[in-house]
Structure formats: structure tokens, C-alpha cells
Design an enzyme around this catalytic site. Structure first.
Site, PDB file in Angstrom:
ATOM      1  N   SER A 335       0.845  -1.195   0.000  1.00 46.50           N
ATOM      2  CA  SER A 335       0.000   0.000   0.000  1.00 46.50           C
ATOM      3  C   SER A 335       0.884   1.249   0.000  1.00 46.50           C
ATOM      4  O   SER A 335       2.112   1.157   0.035  1.00 46.50           O
ATOM      5  CB  SER A 335      -0.917  -0.019   1.230  1.00 46.50           C
ATOM      6  OG  SER A 335      -0.149   0.022   2.420  1.00 46.50           O
ATOM      7  N   TYR A 336       0.256   2.401  -0.014  1.00 50.86           N
ATOM      8  CA  TYR A 336       0.979   3.672  -0.139  1.00 50.86           C
ATOM      9  C   TYR A 336       2.016   3.800   0.976  1.00 50.86           C
ATOM     10  O   TYR A 336       1.678   3.683   2.161  1.00 50.86           O
ATOM     11  CB  TYR A 336      -0.007   4.836  -0.085  1.00 50.86           C
ATOM     12  CG  TYR A 336       0.592   6.155  -0.491  1.00 50.86           C
ATOM     13  CD1 TYR A 336       1.130   6.327  -1.761  1.00 50.86           C
ATOM     14  CD2 TYR A 336       0.625   7.231   0.383  1.00 50.86           C
ATOM     15  CE1 TYR A 336       1.683   7.537  -2.144  1.00 50.86           C
ATOM     16  CE2 TYR A 336       1.169   8.438   0.016  1.00 50.86           C
ATOM     17  CZ  TYR A 336       1.701   8.586  -1.256  1.00 50.86           C
ATOM     18  OH  TYR A 336       2.256   9.788  -1.626  1.00 50.86           O
TER      19      TYR A 336
END
Length: 862
Positions: A335-336
């Protein structure tokens, strides 16, 4: 049919998002800048059939800079940069033509959906994209909403589709906070950097740094490193004594006891305690205890913790670790990676990412057991309101990722599995002993349940021998009791991990900028990275920080920058006025700058002790055109020539070697020429030290060599040695290197294109005649008869390096090793040589160049 333009932050992201939303049913083509692709597909939007166009930018579209003369160090007083100097937004990378590209793709579109990264920088880029695209989009009908913002944390089908279903608006306040930070860093950093660079490089020759930079975040970061250095230097070791006792647990095993007093610093008192205990034959058990304890699983992973572990355990520098994490994110593996949050929201699907790992060869058993028995909710951490913690989004193997990307991914995945695992439980047993009047303790640990340490074995409870079963009043024979003499030791230099912790604690930088600030102090030669990734300050870094402390401690302490960061966060939250924060902060630093300038002698006193004056540095090289005495060549960065008699310093091109050029002199100022070279396979050119620093003609810029000089008759100038427009850049001219024989070279005076040609020719000259086809100057080449490659045993030939078929086999194109700014493409003269005025504009192909006789130079770029 109406059209929806969608813009992501990177080309790879645009492709991934378009593939998910179109379910792979899309067409793709390159945009006009050749870097960003455009992916098109049909679908529905706002209840109507539309045509989607997904493309991207490459990071920031625009950058902030000063206008005109304020970009020139010698033209303005640095104090003017705080308020009087106007700024402008200009393209961050002009070669990409990003604004034009966005306008071409956005023309005639009805809606725009912004898929930029979901952080403050991403919000800022949103408005940069809108500034370029909105003027060319179709006008909205009846107040219809046309601008949308997608917010997402990972490149997965679920997250991307969910973001498309709940589109919002870009946050103008967050974008303004980035604008404020950019302007503050530009004005404050440039003012201090220009002043102290010019002041100290004009006085000292061995600073070994091309820029004496100051930064509102960079300087406090350096301050932490120097503060630790000062503690090490001022540390005075103290001698202390420890009473160590051993008792026999059974025939084959002894227990080492810890003294309850720990240590004493007086030799006589220590000896007294030894005398009181050494005659005792037995140690009596005073008390026993057995307690079950737990070692907590880690909090969910945020950026700062990831950077800390990457540096301390994986041996990866913070900036490299961040770049690796960003690649894993754009490829859909995690994820980010930019988040301050360590708390998963209640509705976060923890089992989804966990199921992705159920068949992984390294941790499948652990994951399957967790899914079968039920996961443990992660600990409650800090919710910063940005992105969820860093989470693995799909399974990957070492063969798939390889190298450092795999090691970082493995850590992220193990950390995530650990957060949903159970705590490690162990039994701690303690026995308290008395030997004479003195008390000792022995402790042992036995693991009951490994919990999360099964997936993070480096966090395991250390294996210890189990203690014997005993009770109060039992005795054990004493086998040894002695006094150990030891010394206190100084702290070690800060590791990158420790520095990251300090920066986070004091609010210096953001999770995105912390790696950049650490990298900057390394690049500026303020610190060096030692073994164990420890940061050791250099003399320059130490003197600068001590100088700031001497003049104005707030320039280096974290307090003032931390306060500024809080104000910037208030702008992002809409609680502070952008202009007021900007004006107040600049006013504070302007006052500090004036006081710094007035007090610079205090820092100069420290510099004098550590560095040598210019006059005492370097070796004699070439003669000054004013006094005709030898000037000294100072090789340390930034390399330059200094005339001690005239007290003048002349900057030279960097990242190459400098030597005297045949004792030839410039016809304009009588300075001896020097030759700059990037190596045998790179480019080289002569230059006049005075002309390079004081351009004699209007079309010349500071830093140019003879290969860009437009003197009409000088034998070293562009007018005499220029051949024709470079085929690799706009504005560059290919110039003969007259010093390169017998391995002759022709090199562009703007970019790093080099053509090796006419090997073993004993003479190559630029002819006064020009090519009828492309109007480039002809080259006259003479070979020795024994080594001539010319047909028919000819030894001489005059022709065009672009068009002549005889020359085609004698040219080999390379890119020079050096990428010095002097060699980068940029705006240049359209007429490379004074007598070739009819030459075609750069970039425009000759109408008459035969396709079947394309030269080696031109063919390279096709």
C-alpha cells in the site's frame, strides 16, 4: 460522447489504474512528450456513456524559482530574496513539455479525475494539473461539477474501484501548505546559501564542498549529528568497579549473579565490599519469584519506522529505501508507503491481505494457522488521518522481486503478519541471593508461547538456561567472587535510524522529506556514512554548526523549524492564513539573516582554525592575464584558479581534470588557456579562465568554454571549430576537439554527445567550405599513407561528417561520461559558426538528406 480525462502521478500508476478500471479492455499510445502514455477505453460516468483517457505526469509539473536577475548570484544582494525578489512557477522538467502535453490531452474534455498520490504533495500537483488543463477543457454546463479527486491507498482492484465510486474534490488548503513550504525553503535557503558560499569559498581553498548550503530542515538535521559528535569529544571516561559472584547450581552448572548495587565509582569502597563477601562460602536464597510476562507485538508500520528498520537492519539508506518502497507500491505489492498512521481503522479488511500470503513458501504455515484460529486485532496506534499503515497487498517471491526490493518487501510482510499475531509470552524466574551483607540477583526466561516472534525471529526472547528450583532459605556454594574494574564508554555516532527518530520527535521534515534532508547533508560533505550506517560529521559540518550556535542558535536548533511545521499544518487544515504565515516567517528569518551577515566574523574565526586560506592552497598552473604571475589551481571542490597577487578567483568546470593548454593565451585578455577533460572517452575543450567568468560577448553565458565562444577569428573558438547542429539536442553545436588526435573527437558544446572519428589521422581541420546538403562545415582529414582507410590509397579527403558516405564508416557515436550542467541541452544559438549563417534551425531535418546514406551520427537517434 463526452470525454473524461484522468491523470495519475506516474506512467506506471496510470497503466495499472486504467487496466483495473477498463478490465484490460483498453488501447494505449505514447503521448507527444514520448514519456507518458495515454490509455483509452469506453465506460459510464455520472450516468452517461463516456470515453475515458487515462494518462499521467512525472511528479511535480511546476517548480518555484526566482525571476530574471534574481537567479544570478552576482547580480543581487541575497537579502533581497526574502521579499523583493519576484518568483514564478515554471516547468519542473522543460524537456518533458508536460504543460503542452496535458493541454493537448485535455483539450475538448468534459471532466477531469485526479489520481495523484493522496498526500499534501499530491494535492499540490492536482492544482498544477488543473492550471494547465482547465483553460482548454469544454466549459461546464449550468454549474455542473467537472473536477473530481480520487483517493486511494493501494493499487488493488478493490481500492481503485472503491475510489472511483466515491470521488471527492482536491484539497486547496493542503496544496497551499506545500506552496508555502516551497517558497519558504527557496527564499530562506537561497539567501543563506548564497551568502555563506560566496563568503567562505572566496577565503578558503580546502572546504571540499561545491556549495555551503543552508536549509531550514537540513541544518537542524546536521545539528543533531554534530551534537552527538560534541558529546563524544567532550566525554571523559570514568573508572568504576563491579562485584561479580558465581554460585554452583549443581555439579556441571554455575550461575552468574548480578550485584544489586550495580557498580561503585570509589576503589576503596569497592574493595571494602569485596572484603565483606570474599570469605563467605555460601549464598543464601532470600526470595524467589515466577511471573508470566508478555512481549508486545509491534504497532502497524508507518513510514518512519520502515525507514528506521531499513537503515539499521537492512543496510539501506533512507532515500534508497523510500525509492524502493515507492516502486513496490506502483507495482501493486504494498500500500501507499508515505503515512504517519500506525492504527488500522475498524473497517479495514485485515484478512484480505493476509489471505494473499497463505501460500507463500516462507510463512504459509503461520498465516494458515492465524486464519484458522482467528487473527488478533492490531494494537491501537496513532491515527494521523492520512493513509492506512503500510501493508502488503499481494504475494511476491524473492525470484520475482530480487535484491533489496525483496528484502524490504519481506520485512513489510513479516511486520504486517506480526501485527495480527499474538503477543509473545514467557515465564520470568528470579532468585534473590545474599552473600554476607550484600545482595545479588539471578534472572532466567522461558518461552511459553512465541506469538509474533515466530514470524519475526529477531525479536525473540533470548534463550537462557532455566534456573534451578529452590525456595527461601536454601543455600548454594559460592565458587567465585571478584572485583571487576571497568570504564564508562562514550556514545557512538548517530545511526541513520537514531537520526530519523530525533527528526520525527522534534518535527523536522515530514515522512516524505526526512530521507531527502539526510541525503542532502551527505551530498554536501557535511557528514560521511561510516560502517553500521553511522553519520560522522566532517570538519566543515562541525564548523558550520558551531558557527551557527555562536551567532544564532535558533538557526540550528529544531525549535524554530518545528514551529514553522506546525503553522504549515494549520494552513493544510484551513486554520491559518497562507499569506500571514508566509509573511511572518519570512520576516523572522530576514531579521536573522541580517544579524547573521553582521556577525559572520564569529563563524569565520572557527573557519580559520580548520581550513587554509586560498593563497596557501593549490599548485601553480597558469598565468594571470593581469599580472602575468602564476595562478594556483585549487583541486578541492569547487575547483578554481586563484591569483594571490590580484586577489581574484576564477571558477572552473567541475567533475573533470584541468591542465595547462600548450601555454596558449586568450587574444582578448592574455590569460593562459586551460584544458578541461572528462576522460579519454569523454569530451574536452579549452577555456579562458577570465572569459569563462566574465563573458566577453552578449550571446555567451558565465561558465562557457572556448567551444561556445563566438570570437570571429580566435583559432580556439566556436566560430573556427564548429561543424554543425548537434543531432542529439536543440541548440547544441558539434565542435572539433583539436587536442584529441590521433583519436579524434567531435563533441556537442551543450549536451553529452561525443563522436569518435578518423582514428590515426595526423591532422583534422575545419574547412571554410560548407556542405551543400545540410550546410554543416566540411572537415579536411589527412592520413599517413600506411594507415589511411580512404579508398584508392588516398591520404586526404574533405567532406561532411553528416552526409559524406566515405566518412560514415569512420565515425563512432558515444555519450560522454560527464553530465556536468555545462553539457546539458538548453537554449542555444541557431547559427553555430559565424560563416555558416544559412544553417537550418536545430531539430529541423534536412529536406535533401538521402535515407540510404544516413550518417552514423543521425542514424543513432532514429
Amino acid at each position: 460522447m463526452r470525454t473524461v480525462l484522468m491523470v495519475a502521478e506516474k506512467p506506471s500508476l496510470a497503466q495499472s489504474i486504467a487496466k483495473i478500471l477498463s478490465r484490460g479492455n483498453m488501447s494505449s499510445h505514447k503521448g507527444l512528450n514520448g514519456t507518458c502514455s495515454v490509455h483509452e477505453y469506453s465506460g459510464t460516468f455520472a450516468g452517461q456513456a463516456v470515453r475515458f483517457k487515462m494518462t499521467s505526469v512525472c511528479g511535480h509539473v511546476m517548480t518555484l524559482d526566482f525571476l530574471g536577475k534574481y537567479n544570478k548570484w552576482d547580480k543581487v544582494d541575497p537579502a533581497e530574496l526574502f521579499s523583493q525578489a519576484p518568483t514564478e512557477k515554471k516547468e519542473a522538467n522543460p524537456k518533458l513539455n508536460m504543460v503542452k502535453f496535458l493541454q493537448v490531452e485535455g483539450k475538448g474534455c468534459d471532466y477531469i479525475v485526479l489520481w495523484l498520490d493522496c498526500d499534501k504533495e499530491g494535492e499540490n500537483i492536482c492544482f498544477e494539473v488543473l492550471d494547465a488543463v482547465l483553460p482548454v477543457m469544454n466549459p461546464a454546463h449550468g454549474g455542473e461539477k467537472t473536477v473530481f479527486r480520487a483517493r486511494f491507498s493501494s493499487i488493488t482492484d478493490t481500492d481503485i474501484c472503491a475510489a472511483m465510486a466515491r470521488l471527492g474534490e482536491p484539497d486547496h488548503n493542503e496544496a497551499l501548505s506545500v506552496d508555502a513550504r516551497q517558497e519558504l525553503d527557496l527564499r530562506i535557503g537561497c539567501a543563506f546559501t548564497r551568502f555563506q558560499t560566496k563568503y567562505f569559498q572566496g577565503k578558503y581553498g580546502n572546504l571540499d564542498s561545491s556549495l555551503i548550503s543552508f536549509g531550514p530542515c537540513q541544518t537542524p538535521t546536521l545539528g543533531f549529528c554534530v551534537e552527538r559528535h560534541d558529546k563524544i569529544q567532550s566525554f571523559k571516561p570514568e573508572t568504576y568497579w563491579v562485584l561479580q559472584a558465581k554460585v554452583n547450581a549443581d555439579k556441571d552448572r554455575s550461575l552468574l549473579l548480578d550485584w544489586d548495587r550495580v557498580r561503585v565509582f570509589d576503589r576503596e569502597i569497592a574493595q571494602m565490599f569485596l572484603n565483606m563477601t570474599k570469605l563467605e562460602k555460601e549464598a543464601q536464597v532470600e526470595a524467589t519469584s515466577r511471573k508470566e510476562k508478555a512481549k508486545q507485538r509491534p504497532l502497524a508500520l508507518n513510514t518512519v519506522e520502515m525507514l528506521r528498520v531499513a537503515s539499521s537492519s537492512l543496510g539501506m539508506g533512507p532515500q534508497h529505501a523510500m525509492q524502493t518502497a515507492e516502486r513496490l507500491y506502483t507495482q501493486g505489492y504494498i500500500s501507499y508507503p508515505r503515512t504517519e498512521t500506525t492504527h488500522y481503522p475498524e473497517n479495514f479488511d485485515l484478512k484480505g491481505p493476509l489471505r494473499q500470503q497463505a501460500n507463500h513458501p516462507y510463512w504459509a504455515d503461520t498465516v494458515k494457522r492465524l486464519l484458522a484460529e482467528g487473527i488478533n486485532r492490531p494494537r491501537k496506534g496513532h491515527d494521523a488521518g492520512d493513509h492506512p499503515p503500510i501493508t502488503p497487498m499481494r504475494s511476491a517471491t524473492e525470484a520475482e522481486l530480487g535484491g533489496e526490493a525483496w528484502r524490504l518487501y519481506e520485512y513489510i510482510t513479516r511486520h504486517f503478519i506480526a501485527t495480527v499475531s499474538y503477543d509473545c509470552k514467557y515465564l520470568q524466574s528470579t532468585i534473590a541471593f545474599r552473600i554476607g551483607p550484600e545482595h545479588f540477583t539471578c534472572t532466567g526466561k522461558t518461552v511459553i508461547s512465541p506469538g509474533f516472534t515466530e514470524i519475526m525471529p529477531w525479536q525473540s526472547v533470548p534463550l537462557e538456561e532455566s534456573l534451578p528450583t529452590c525456595q527461601r532459605g536454601d543455600t548454594f556454594p559460592v565458587s567465585e567472587i571478584k572485583l571487576l574494574e571497568k570504564q564508562t564508554s562514550p556514545p557512538d555516532y548517530l545511526t541513520e535510524a537514531e537520526l530519523i527518530t530525533l527528526m520525527e520527535k522534534h518535527g523536522i521534515g515530514t515522512d516524505a522529506s526526512i530521507p531527502v534532508h539526510i541525503n542532502n547533508i551527505c551530498q554536501r560533505n557535511y557528514v560521511t556514512v561510516e560502517s553500521g550506517r553511522r553519520l560522522k560529521p566532517t570538519n566543515l559540518g562541525i564548523v558550520l554548526v558551531h558557527g551557527y550556535y555562536k551567532i544564532d542558535a535558533e538557526l540550528v536548533l529544531p525549535t524554530i523549524r518545528s514551529a514553522v511545521e506546525k503553522q504549515l499544518n494549520l494552513i493544510a487544515q484551513g486554520k491559518a492564513d497562507y499569506r500571514q504565515v508566509l509573511g511572518h516567517t519570512l520576516d523572522v528569518f530576514k531579521r536573522k539573516f541580517h544579524y547573521f551577515v553582521d556577525s559572520i566574523a564569529g563563524m569565520d574565526e572557527l573557519m580559520e582554525v580548520s581550513f587554509s586560506p586560498l593563497a596557501a592552497t593549490g599548485k601553480p598552473l597558469s598565468r594571470c592575464g593581469k599580472c602575468h604571475r602564476f595562478m594556483k589551481y585549487i583541486q578541492a571542490k569547487p575547483s578554481r584558479l586563484h591569483c594571490s597577487h590580484c586577489d581574484e578567483t576564477y571558477t572552473l568546470p567541475q567533475n573533470g581534470t584541468i591542465k595547462l593548454y600548450k601555454e596558449l593565451r586568450c587574444p582578448l585578455d592574455d590569460f593562459e588557456l586551460v584544458l578541461w577533460s572528462s576522460g579519454s572517452r569523454g569530451k574536452s575543450y579549452p577555456l579562458c579562465p577570465y572569459c569563462s567568468n566574465h563573458p566577453p560577448f552578449r550571446d555567451m553565458k558565465k561558465g562557457m568554454g572556448c567551444n561556445e565562444c563566438t570570437h570571429p577569428t580566435c583559432q580556439h573558438s566556436l566560430s573556427m571549430l564548429g561543424i554543425g547542429q548537434c543531432v542529439g539536442c536543440e541548440g547544441g553545436v558539434l565542435v572539433l576537439d583539436p587536442t584529441s588526435g590521433p583519436k579524434w573527437k567531435v563533441a556537442c558544446n551543450k549536451c553529452n554527445v561525443v563522436a569518435h572519428c578518423f582514428e590515426n589521422a595526423y591532422r583534422v581541420r575545419v574547412s571554410a567550405d560548407t556542405c551543400r546538403t545540410c550546410e554543416a562545415a566540411l572537415l579536411a582529414v589527412d592520413f599517413n599513407k600506411a594507415k589511411s582507410p580512404l579508398p584508392g590509397d588516398e591520404t586526404q579527403h574533405t567532406g561532411c561528417v553528416f552526409c559524406d558516405p566515405i566518412f560514415q564508416e569512420l565515425v563512432e557515436l558515444k555519450h560522454a561520461a560527464s553530465c556536468h550542467p555545462m553539457h546539458r541541452g538548453g537554449p542555444g544559438r541557431r547559427q553555430g559558426r559565424g560563416r555558416a549563417r544559412g544553417r537550418r534551425p536545430p531539430g529541423k531535418p534536412s529536406a535533401r538528406r538521402p535515407k540510404d546514406k544516413m550518417s552514423a551520427l543521425a542514424a543513432y537517434f532514429v
